[in-house]
Motif scaffolding. Structure first.
Motif, mmCIF file in Angstrom:
data_model
loop_
_atom_site.group_PDB
_atom_site.id
_atom_site.type_symbol
_atom_site.label_atom_id
_atom_site.label_comp_id
_atom_site.label_asym_id
_atom_site.label_seq_id
_atom_site.Cartn_x
_atom_site.Cartn_y
_atom_site.Cartn_z
ATOM 1 N N PRO A 1 5.544 -2.821 2.606
ATOM 2 C CA PRO A 1 4.318 -3.163 3.320
ATOM 3 C C PRO A 1 3.442 -1.949 3.627
ATOM 4 O O PRO A 1 2.222 -2.079 3.748
ATOM 5 N N ALA A 2 4.031 -0.765 3.704
ATOM 6 C CA ALA A 2 3.254 0.452 3.956
ATOM 7 C C ALA A 2 2.382 0.818 2.760
ATOM 8 O O ALA A 2 1.449 1.617 2.887
ATOM 9 N N ALA A 3 2.654 0.240 1.585
ATOM 10 C CA ALA A 3 1.876 0.536 0.382
ATOM 11 C C ALA A 3 0.649 -0.357 0.240
ATOM 12 O O ALA A 3 -0.187 -0.120 -0.622
ATOM 13 N N LEU A 4 0.518 -1.380 1.091
ATOM 14 C CA LEU A 4 -0.586 -2.327 0.978
ATOM 15 C C LEU A 4 -1.892 -1.687 1.438
ATOM 16 O O LEU A 4 -2.030 -1.269 2.581
ATOM 17 N N VAL A 5 -2.876 -1.634 0.521
ATOM 18 C CA VAL A 5 -4.202 -1.098 0.822
ATOM 19 C C VAL A 5 -5.124 -2.224 1.270
ATOM 20 O O VAL A 5 -5.797 -2.130 2.293
ATOM 21 N N ALA A 6 -5.158 -3.306 0.507
ATOM 22 C CA ALA A 6 -6.012 -4.457 0.791
ATOM 23 C C ALA A 6 -5.501 -5.644 -0.006
ATOM 24 O O ALA A 6 -4.722 -5.473 -0.951
ATOM 25 N N ASN A 7 -5.935 -6.847 0.380
ATOM 26 C CA ASN A 7 -5.568 -8.043 -0.372
ATOM 27 C C ASN A 7 -6.637 -9.104 -0.228
ATOM 28 O O ASN A 7 -7.447 -9.072 0.706
ATOM 29 N N SER A 8 -6.642 -10.054 -1.157
ATOM 30 C CA SER A 8 -7.566 -11.177 -1.059
ATOM 31 C C SER A 8 -7.145 -12.044 0.124
ATOM 32 O O SER A 8 -5.971 -12.047 0.531
ATOM 33 N N PHE A 9 -8.096 -12.775 0.667
ATOM 34 C CA PHE A 9 -7.817 -13.610 1.827
ATOM 35 C C PHE A 9 -6.805 -14.699 1.458
ATOM 36 O O PHE A 9 -6.875 -15.290 0.393
ATOM 37 N N GLY A 10 -5.867 -14.942 2.369
ATOM 38 C CA GLY A 10 -4.898 -16.012 2.173
ATOM 39 C C GLY A 10 -3.535 -15.556 1.704
ATOM 40 O O GLY A 10 -2.592 -16.347 1.696
ATOM 41 N N ILE A 11 -3.405 -14.300 1.296
ATOM 42 C CA ILE A 11 -2.078 -13.774 0.924
ATOM 43 C C ILE A 11 -1.216 -13.751 2.186
ATOM 44 O O ILE A 11 -1.641 -13.259 3.232
ATOM 45 N N THR A 12 -0.003 -14.299 2.108
ATOM 46 C CA THR A 12 0.888 -14.277 3.269
ATOM 47 C C THR A 12 1.973 -13.234 3.068
ATOM 48 O O THR A 12 2.361 -12.923 1.941
ATOM 49 N N GLU A 13 2.443 -12.673 4.169
ATOM 50 C CA GLU A 13 3.479 -11.634 4.143
ATOM 51 C C GLU A 13 4.661 -12.090 4.982
ATOM 52 O O GLU A 13 4.488 -12.581 6.096
ATOM 53 N N SER A 14 5.865 -11.927 4.445
ATOM 54 C CA SER A 14 7.081 -12.234 5.210
ATOM 55 C C SER A 14 8.106 -11.144 4.961
ATOM 56 O O SER A 14 8.127 -10.538 3.892
ATOM 57 N N ARG A 15 8.935 -10.889 5.987
ATOM 58 C CA ARG A 15 9.968 -9.862 5.872
ATOM 59 C C ARG A 15 11.296 -10.404 6.338
ATOM 60 O O ARG A 15 11.374 -11.074 7.372
ATOM 61 N N ALA A 16 12.358 -10.109 5.581
ATOM 62 C CA ALA A 16 13.702 -10.549 5.963
ATOM 63 C C ALA A 16 14.240 -9.697 7.114
ATOM 64 O O ALA A 16 14.957 -10.182 7.974
#
Length: 197
Positions: A28-43
């Motif tokens: 997740p620290a590598a994420l610069v930007a994303n299109s709207f609606g992308i969801t993120e989950s972590r175990a």
């Protein structure tokens, strides 16, 4: 998953384009930007995240935490690859990390070593501190590579790990004091700068 790179090889950024409902695992620290609606989950906290595209698909831009290149390694489902540990920036669900991998257990013994094995199909996105060099070996051709510069090699290549100086310090976790001998056929991928330590 489709990967488009830009600003390479010095300050690589990868745009990962996802189909509807498709997911990719990344830091997740590598994420610069994303299109709207992308969801993120972590175990688990501090671990990798899974980014999933909505019904209309989407994209995310990823950049490593250090200057260098981003390199999409295409896996075809027939040949697996050994990859430098901590070099993976993103992995689709169609690519597996194989724990344990028999050839790596033979190479490193009971230790985890500085490599991990991946198999499956799709783009395994790698991050390197410098441009990527590819050396294609003919059958029976042999080269020696310093572990700190190894990025990846396919299952088709034979690999032997040895001490540079048997009386000197050695570490299978970092590759210190060791050398890798490769015999073709196969393409050996090397990073042209040492990974920041």
């Amino acid at each position: 998953m489709e990967v488009r790179t830009r600003h390479t090889p010095a300050f690589g950024v990868a745009r990962v384009v996802l189909s509807p409902g498709e997911a990719v695992q990344a830091d997740p620290a590598a994420l610069v930007a994303n299109s709207f609606g992308i969801t993120e989950s972590r175990a688990r906290r501090g671990g990798p995240a899974v980014f999933t595209a909505p019904a209309e698909g989407g994209w995310l831009d990823l950049a490593p935490g250090h200057p260098g290149d981003v390199y999409p390694l295409e896996l075809d489902g027939r040949v697996g690859w050994c990859v430098a540990r901590d070099a993976v920036l993103a992995r689709p669900a169609t690519v597996r990390t194989d724990h344990p991998w028999p050839a790596l257990r033979a190479l490193f013994g009971g230790d985890s070593g500085f490599l991990e094995h991946h198999s499956g199909t799709g783009s395994l996105l790698l991050a390197t501190p410098g441009p990527v060099d590819a050396l294609t070996l003919a059958a029976g051709e042999v080269i020696t590579v310093t572990p700190a510069f190894l990025l990846a090699y396919p299952d088709t290549a034979q690999c032997r790990l040895r001490a540079v100086d048997p009386s000197g310090p050695q570490s299978v976790r970092t590759g210190e004091g060791l050398a890798l001998d490769f015999a073709g056929p196969g393409t050996i991928l090397m990073q042209t700068r040492r990974r920041p330590g």
